[in-house]
Scaffold this active site. Structure first.
Site, PDB file in Angstrom:
ATOM      1  N   ALA A   1     -12.833  -5.234  12.832  1.00  0.00           N
ATOM      2  CA  ALA A   1     -12.473  -6.628  13.093  1.00  0.00           C
ATOM      3  C   ALA A   1     -11.129  -6.972  12.454  1.00  0.00           C
ATOM      4  O   ALA A   1     -10.303  -7.659  13.048  1.00  0.00           O
ATOM      5  CB  ALA A   1     -13.563  -7.554  12.567  1.00  0.00           C
TER       6      ALA A   1
ATOM      7  N   SER B   1       1.734   3.404  -2.381  1.00  0.00           N
ATOM      8  CA  SER B   1       1.617   4.407  -3.439  1.00  0.00           C
ATOM      9  C   SER B   1       0.986   5.709  -2.969  1.00  0.00           C
ATOM     10  O   SER B   1       1.108   6.735  -3.649  1.00  0.00           O
ATOM     11  CB  SER B   1       0.804   3.843  -4.612  1.00  0.00           C
ATOM     12  OG  SER B   1      -0.510   3.495  -4.192  1.00  0.00           O
ATOM     13  N   ARG B   2       0.315   5.682  -1.836  1.00  0.00           N
ATOM     14  CA  ARG B   2      -0.416   6.875  -1.391  1.00  0.00           C
ATOM     15  C   ARG B   2      -0.358   7.017   0.119  1.00  0.00           C
ATOM     16  O   ARG B   2      -0.046   6.072   0.841  1.00  0.00           O
ATOM     17  CB  ARG B   2      -1.893   6.789  -1.812  1.00  0.00           C
ATOM     18  CG  ARG B   2      -2.147   6.814  -3.296  1.00  0.00           C
ATOM     19  CD  ARG B   2      -3.609   6.604  -3.582  1.00  0.00           C
ATOM     20  NE  ARG B   2      -3.931   6.697  -4.998  1.00  0.00           N
ATOM     21  CZ  ARG B   2      -5.084   6.346  -5.540  1.00  0.00           C
ATOM     22  NH1 ARG B   2      -6.039   5.862  -4.765  1.00  0.00           N
ATOM     23  NH2 ARG B   2      -5.289   6.451  -6.836  1.00  0.00           N
TER      24      ARG B   2
ATOM     25  N   GLY C   1       0.829  -1.205   0.000  1.00  0.00           N
ATOM     26  CA  GLY C   1       0.000   0.000   0.000  1.00  0.00           C
ATOM     27  C   GLY C   1       0.856   1.245   0.000  1.00  0.00           C
ATOM     28  O   GLY C   1       0.515   2.253   0.625  1.00  0.00           O
TER      29      GLY C   1
ATOM     30  N   VAL D   1      -2.130  -8.206  -2.240  1.00  0.00           N
ATOM     31  CA  VAL D   1      -1.585  -8.867  -1.058  1.00  0.00           C
ATOM     32  C   VAL D   1      -2.497  -9.976  -0.548  1.00  0.00           C
ATOM     33  O   VAL D   1      -2.068 -10.805   0.262  1.00  0.00           O
ATOM     34  CB  VAL D   1      -1.300  -7.855   0.078  1.00  0.00           C
ATOM     35  CG1 VAL D   1      -0.236  -6.861  -0.340  1.00  0.00           C
ATOM     36  CG2 VAL D   1      -2.579  -7.163   0.531  1.00  0.00           C
TER      37      VAL D   1
ATOM     38  N   LYS E   1      -8.663  -4.916  11.787  1.00  0.00           N
ATOM     39  CA  LYS E   1      -7.571  -4.233  12.474  1.00  0.00           C
ATOM     40  C   LYS E   1      -7.330  -4.813  13.871  1.00  0.00           C
ATOM     41  O   LYS E   1      -6.187  -4.879  14.338  1.00  0.00           O
ATOM     42  CB  LYS E   1      -7.859  -2.729  12.545  1.00  0.00           C
ATOM     43  CG  LYS E   1      -7.821  -2.048  11.183  1.00  0.00           C
ATOM     44  CD  LYS E   1      -6.497  -2.265  10.476  1.00  0.00           C
ATOM     45  CE  LYS E   1      -6.376  -1.491   9.192  1.00  0.00           C
ATOM     46  NZ  LYS E   1      -5.073  -1.701   8.519  1.00  0.00           N
TER      47      LYS E   1
ATOM     48  N   ASN F   1       0.981  -2.181   5.209  1.00  0.00           N
ATOM     49  CA  ASN F   1       0.138  -0.998   5.247  1.00  0.00           C
ATOM     50  C   ASN F   1      -1.107  -1.122   4.372  1.00  0.00           C
ATOM     51  O   ASN F   1      -2.092  -0.416   4.589  1.00  0.00           O
ATOM     52  CB  ASN F   1       0.951   0.226   4.810  1.00  0.00           C
ATOM     53  CG  ASN F   1       0.101   1.471   4.673  1.00  0.00           C
ATOM     54  OD1 ASN F   1      -0.337   2.048   5.665  1.00  0.00           O
ATOM     55  ND2 ASN F   1      -0.153   1.894   3.430  1.00  0.00           N
TER      56      ASN F   1
ATOM     57  N   TYR G   1     -14.014  -3.528   9.060  1.00  0.00           N
ATOM     58  CA  TYR G   1     -12.715  -2.850   9.155  1.00  0.00           C
ATOM     59  C   TYR G   1     -12.133  -2.982  10.556  1.00  0.00           C
ATOM     60  O   TYR G   1     -10.953  -3.325  10.733  1.00  0.00           O
ATOM     61  CB  TYR G   1     -12.893  -1.387   8.783  1.00  0.00           C
ATOM     62  CG  TYR G   1     -11.603  -0.594   8.762  1.00  0.00           C
ATOM     63  CD1 TYR G   1     -10.697  -0.754   7.729  1.00  0.00           C
ATOM     64  CD2 TYR G   1     -11.312   0.326   9.767  1.00  0.00           C
ATOM     65  CE1 TYR G   1      -9.509  -0.030   7.698  1.00  0.00           C
ATOM     66  CE2 TYR G   1     -10.136   1.056   9.752  1.00  0.00           C
ATOM     67  CZ  TYR G   1      -9.237   0.877   8.710  1.00  0.00           C
ATOM     68  OH  TYR G   1      -8.062   1.589   8.691  1.00  0.00           O
TER      69      TYR G   1
END
Length: 256
Positions: free
Chosen positions: A160, A17-18, A15, A67, A162, A93, A158
């Site tokens: 859960a 690129s930004r 992740g 990924v 994390k 990330n 989300y």
């Protein structure tokens, strides 16, 4: 004769690129790492990060990979080690957000979030461990979120995912701690990125005196955890939110 300079350490940032991932990639390059920037679809943004690193005298390579795809992750690690002969740091990330109230969340949406946010780190960690074990040295930094502790409405998948990555961090730390590998986690609060800028401008502060963070507020801690100086830190989750959770839980504050 003078001793030959040591080869640069090698880092993989998913992740990358930004936003936070791009800031981490730039910071690691500034610290002398050869950085492999991984993105799923934002190739133009990824190329811009690599070009910026190279323009500053750093070393970077762009990879496109999902990924959550086991074969793609294995191919990614093979390419990195074939190019540089090592892999010292992994930063997990990459993540997706697909907020939906639980009562109307489809199984497909739930599984898509967990596939990227939790299965992805599992696959990347598993793929890099043989390399790090052979080296006798490695750093894995997983990026979580304050949503694991204070989720908003619609964030069940989300949050859960994390919460899972924080548990994965602790469990893996137990397994590899005696092998020279350190596994830690960083949990950002509200961070201003390209995706959140409009929301940040509209909301401003949260009434608790805290500001929106910047990607660089996160990248500095990740860079420290990637270094030798972090050798005595293992299995920890660091909250980086400007004190927001403390402010919310202070005396006289009503819970939402």
């Amino acid at each position: 004769m003078p001793e030959a300079a040591a080869a640069p350490r090698v880092a993989v940032v998913t992740g990358g690129s930004r936003g936070i991932g791009a800031a981490i990639a730039r910071r690691l390059a500034e610290d002398g790492f050869t950085v492999h920037v991984v993105c799923h679809s934002a190739l133009d943004a990824g190329r811009a990060v690599v070009n910026e690193i190279e323009a500053g005298g750093g070393r970077a390579t762009l990879h496109q990979a999902d990924v959550g795809d086991e074969a793609a992750v294995a191919d990614l690690v093979d390419k990195v080690t074939a190019q540089d002969g090592a892999l010292h740091v992994l930063v997990n990330n990459a993540a997706v957000i697909d907020d939906q109230l639980l009562a109307v969340t489809s199984t497909g949406r739930w599984e898509r979030v967990l596939r990227t946010n939790l299965t992805g780190p599992f696959l990347t960690c598993r793929a890099v461990l043989p390399v790090m074990l052979d080296q006798g040295w490695g750093r894995i930094v997983n990026i979580s979120s304050n949503s694991a502790r204070t989720p908003g409405p619609g964030q069940s998948a989300y949050a859960a995912s994390k919460g899972g990555i924080e548990s994965l961090t602790r469990a893996l730390a137990v397994e590899v701690g005696r092998k020279g590998i350190r596994v830690n986690c960083v949990a950002p609060g509200k961070v201003r990125t390209e995706m959140t800028a409009a929301v940040a401008d509209r909301l401003g502060s949260d009434g608790d005196g805290t500001r929106w963070g910047l990607p660089e507020d996160i990248s500095g801690l990740v860079a420290f955890l990637a270094r030798d100086e972090a050798d005595y830190i293992q299995g920890q989750t660091f909250t980086v939110d400007g004190g927001r959770m403390v402010m919310r839980s202070g005396p006289g504050r009503r819970s939402r």
